[in-house]
Structure formats: C-alpha cells, structure tokens
Design a protein around this motif. Sequence first.
Motif, short mmCIF file in Angstrom:
data_model
loop_
_atom_site.label_atom_id
_atom_site.label_comp_id
_atom_site.label_asym_id
_atom_site.label_seq_id
_atom_site.Cartn_x
_atom_site.Cartn_y
_atom_site.Cartn_z
N ASP A 42 -1.08 -37.59 -26.93
CA ASP A 42 0.16 -38.08 -27.56
C ASP A 42 -0.17 -38.78 -28.88
OD1 ASP A 42 -1.02 -40.44 -26.76
OD2 ASP A 42 0.52 -40.96 -25.29
N TYR A 87 -4.73 -37.02 -22.18
CA TYR A 87 -4.29 -36.79 -20.80
C TYR A 87 -5.15 -35.65 -20.25
CZ TYR A 87 -0.26 -39.66 -22.01
OH TYR A 87 0.55 -40.70 -22.41
N LEU A 147 2.01 -32.17 -22.90
CA LEU A 147 3.04 -33.18 -23.15
C LEU A 147 4.27 -32.50 -23.74
CD1 LEU A 147 0.59 -35.82 -24.48
CD2 LEU A 147 2.10 -36.17 -22.53
N SER A 148 5.42 -33.07 -23.47
CA SER A 148 6.66 -32.49 -23.97
C SER A 148 6.74 -32.64 -25.48
CB SER A 148 7.84 -33.20 -23.30
OG SER A 148 9.02 -32.97 -24.02
N CYS A 185 9.41 -33.32 -26.99
CA CYS A 185 10.51 -34.20 -27.39
C CYS A 185 10.72 -35.40 -26.47
CB CYS A 185 11.81 -33.40 -27.45
SG CYS A 185 12.38 -32.86 -25.85
N ASP A 186 10.11 -35.39 -25.29
CA ASP A 186 10.40 -36.45 -24.34
C ASP A 186 9.10 -37.12 -23.91
OD1 ASP A 186 11.15 -38.04 -22.22
OD2 ASP A 186 12.39 -36.53 -21.24
N THR A 187 8.91 -38.36 -24.35
CA THR A 187 7.65 -39.04 -24.05
C THR A 187 7.56 -39.49 -22.59
OG1 THR A 187 8.61 -41.12 -24.79
CG2 THR A 187 7.32 -39.89 -26.40
N ASN A 188 8.63 -39.27 -21.82
CA ASN A 188 8.63 -39.71 -20.42
C ASN A 188 8.24 -38.61 -19.45
OD1 ASN A 188 9.54 -42.38 -20.96
ND2 ASN A 188 11.52 -41.48 -21.44
N ILE A 210 5.56 -35.08 -18.52
CA ILE A 210 4.38 -34.26 -18.79
C ILE A 210 4.46 -33.01 -17.92
CG2 ILE A 210 2.88 -35.44 -17.10
CD1 ILE A 210 0.60 -35.12 -19.25
N CYS A 258 12.04 -28.89 -27.58
CA CYS A 258 12.00 -29.49 -26.25
C CYS A 258 11.75 -28.47 -25.15
CB CYS A 258 13.32 -30.17 -25.94
SG CYS A 258 13.65 -31.52 -27.04
#
Length: 297
Positions: free
Chosen positions: A83, A88, A139-140, A142-145, A147, A189
Amino acid sequence: MLVKLLISLTLLGGAFGQKNSTGGLVVLNDSFYLTTVNVINRANGTGEGYVLRYSFNGTLLDRVQIGGRAQLPAYHAGGLDTDGTYLYVPLAEYHSGAACGAVPNCTLPGTSYIYLVTPDLKEVKLLFTAPDHVGGLTLSGCDTNVIDGNTWGSRTFYRWSLPDGKLLGKVKNQNYMFEYQDCKALTSCSVQVCSGIKNFQYQRRRDGLVGDQTVSVVGNSTGNIAFQSGGLALVDPVTGIAITQVPVPAILTPLGNGLTINPMWVTNSFNGTTGFRFLFAPDDVKGSVVVVKPRTP
Ligand SMILES: *[C@@H]1O[C@H](CO)[C@@H](O)[C@H](O)[C@H]1NC(C)=O
Ligand SMILES: *[C@@H]1O[C@H](CO)[C@@H](O)[C@H](O)[C@H]1NC(C)=O
Ligand SMILES: *[C@@H]1O[C@H](CO)[C@@H](O)[C@H](O)[C@H]1NC(C)=O
Ligand SMILES: *[C@@H]1O[C@H](CO)[C@@H](O)[C@H](O)[C@H]1NC(C)=O
Ligand SMILES: *[C@@H]1O[C@H](CO)[C@@H](O)[C@H](O)[C@H]1NC(C)=O
Ligand SMILES: *[C@@H]1O[C@H](CO)[C@@H](O)[C@H](O)[C@H]1NC(C)=O
Ligand SMILES: *[C@@H]1O[C@H](CO)[C@@H](O)[C@H](O)[C@H]1NC(C)=O
C-alpha cells in the motif's frame, strides 16, 4: 511488445538452500521486493519463505524469513502487494489443496498466514490466517479496508477486511484458459490485472499425431511434447470473471520460461520515468526482472 532485459538478479543460495523459486514481486521507491521459497523437503513439509529487497542494480539490500518452525508446513511465500507503507505477504502450505500426502500437520485445503512487513524488512507482524492456500494477495484499487487473495492456480478468489481478516467474499474462478499466478489492482475498484500460464503435455501417438493422453507412448517416456501458453487477464475480483484475456507471445527468458510463469508488477511510473510497464520475475534460482513496455499503436 518491446522487451528489455533490465537486470539480472541472482537469488540467494547458501542459507537459502536448494530451491529458490520466486513467488512475488513489488516495486516500492527504489527497491524490488521479491518473495522466494526454499523447499527443504516437500515430503516432510519443511521449507522457508523469504522476502528479499534488491536495489535496481541487483544488489541484495535486506532479507527476512517469514513464518518459521511454528508455521510449518506453511513456507510458500507468495504474491505480495504494497500500500506504499507496508508489504502484505502471504505464506501458504506448499500444495494445491487437494492432497496432503504424509506431510505432518498439513491441512486441506490449507492454512495461510497473512503478514504485514515493513519496507526495511525489520518488522514482521501476523495480520490474520485463512483456511486455504493463499498464493497471492492484491490490495484493492479503491478501498483501503479490503484485501483480495487468490489460491493455487487462482481457482478461488477471496476478499477479506483489513486489518482483521474477516471473510467478505469467496468466488470460484470460472475461467480456465490459463492459471493466474499473480494479480495486481489497477486504479479501478472492480478490475485486477492477472498474469499466468498454462502447461500442456501431449504424448506422442503411434500414428504420429499428438494428443489423447490415454494412448500409450511409443516406447519412450521422455517423448512427451510440452507446450506452455500464458497471458494477461483483466479480472473482476468480486465475481471472479475475466473481462478480457490476452495471450502473451512466447518470449523466453534466459532460463527458458514464459514471462508470465511467476510474479508480475504493473506500474505507471518506474525509475524516474512515467509510462505503463509490466515487470516480471519469471526465473527461479538465477532470476531476472524483465521490464515490458507495451508498444503504443
Ligand atoms: C538455489 O541457489 C543456490 C545458490 O545460488 C544454488 O546453489 C542452488 O542450486 C539453487 N537451487 C536450485 C534448486 O537450483
Ligand atoms: C519512499 O520515498 C518517499 C520519498 O522519498 C519517502 O517519503 C517514503 O518514506 C519512502 N517510502 C518507503 C517505504 O521507503
Ligand atoms: C525433514 O527433512 C529434512 C531434510 O531432508 C530434515 O533435515 C528434517 O529433519 C526433516 N524434518 C522432520 C520434521 O522430519
Ligand atoms: C534507472 O535510470 C537510470 C538513469 O536513467 C539508469 O542509468 C538506470 O539504468 C535505470 N535503472 C533501471 C533498473 O531501469
Ligand atoms: C547498487 O545500488 C546500491 C543501493 O542503491 C548502491 O549502494 C551500490 O553502490 C550499487 N552498486 C553498484 C555496483 O552500482
Ligand atoms: C505439528 O504440530 C504440533 C502442535 O502444534 C507440534 O507440536 C509438532 O511439532 C508439529 N510437527 C511437526 C513435524 O512440525
Ligand atoms: C526418447 O525421445 C526423446 C525425445 O523425442 C529422444 O530425444 C530420445 O532419443 C528418445 N530415447 C529413446 C531411448 O528412444
């Protein structure tokens, strides 16, 4: 495609033992990060997974082992992602999820450990575990929340929440043209770019034709014809559906591998220049990082 052999990276031996195969590739600032696997004894489930950091000139800067004795038989360090702050890294048992053989403590379809690693490779923290073979993390865009993860041959796609690893989605991959080895998000996304290969084995037939695995070989078990195809795909990680797939021409690396056999990185900016590029690290053992700049029409 214009292909430039950028640099030759010699993966470490010595303490890394007998088998050094590449599992993941990330470019962060002025470093390449590679994950590698040292299979000590596949039959008894022993091996080591590493994250290595190289400068662009191929100098090894740092290395760290992930997992350890307590995680065995998981030692398969796979497709990592970043990120921009952390790496990761997945560590999975070294099997496809179909059979354990006699490997002690082996589970089906597998147990994987998802680690957070600092770019200086000084800190390694277990984030969560997943009950399958997680071969690659993405990792996405667009969305850091969240994986995403893919399994051996990318037969299943997963989505988990970050940082707690709560299961958010699991879908079967419905595409069979080739097996994705590594996937990376684009800025969209809902789309990842995945690279992979498919190996075909044909046996020679008495009548000289090829095909039909059930026909006996002409007295020579080494007479098989192997063919490897591969390519790139745009995949929706939520549905597992490939939006498009393109073959990658059979450009062989110094060790005779197709480009897309191992990890891949995709970037818009590399080593001070902008422009869309793919980087691949196809060769095990004495690896190279290959930069591919798609030709503009
Ligand atoms: C792993 O690397 C070491 C050192 O480069 C080499 O001696 C060894 O043969 C490699 N393993 C395999 C399976 O080639
Ligand atoms: C990457 O480089 C930027 C700018 O030099 C720096 O601020 C950042 O800390 C670096 N990130 C890592 C992970 O080294
Ligand atoms: C597994 O095999 C390796 C190498 O053959 C050996 O050194 C090791 O002791 C074995 N480990 C176990 C737990 O059997
Ligand atoms: C990075 O850019 C510098 C300056 O243009 C060049 O000398 C070097 O070869 C490049 N390295 C890589 C890995 O592309
Ligand atoms: C390679 O890069 C490292 C780190 O940037 C640097 O310290 C080293 O001097 C370079 N080595 C060569 C041979 O250029
Ligand atoms: C299997 O797991 C048990 C319990 O965690 C552990 O005590 C044992 O050492 C493990 N066996 C091997 C061969 O790693
Ligand atoms: C077996 O087939 C291979 C590949 O076609 C050939 O090179 C080799 O000479 C054959 N060996 C024998 C014993 O016929």
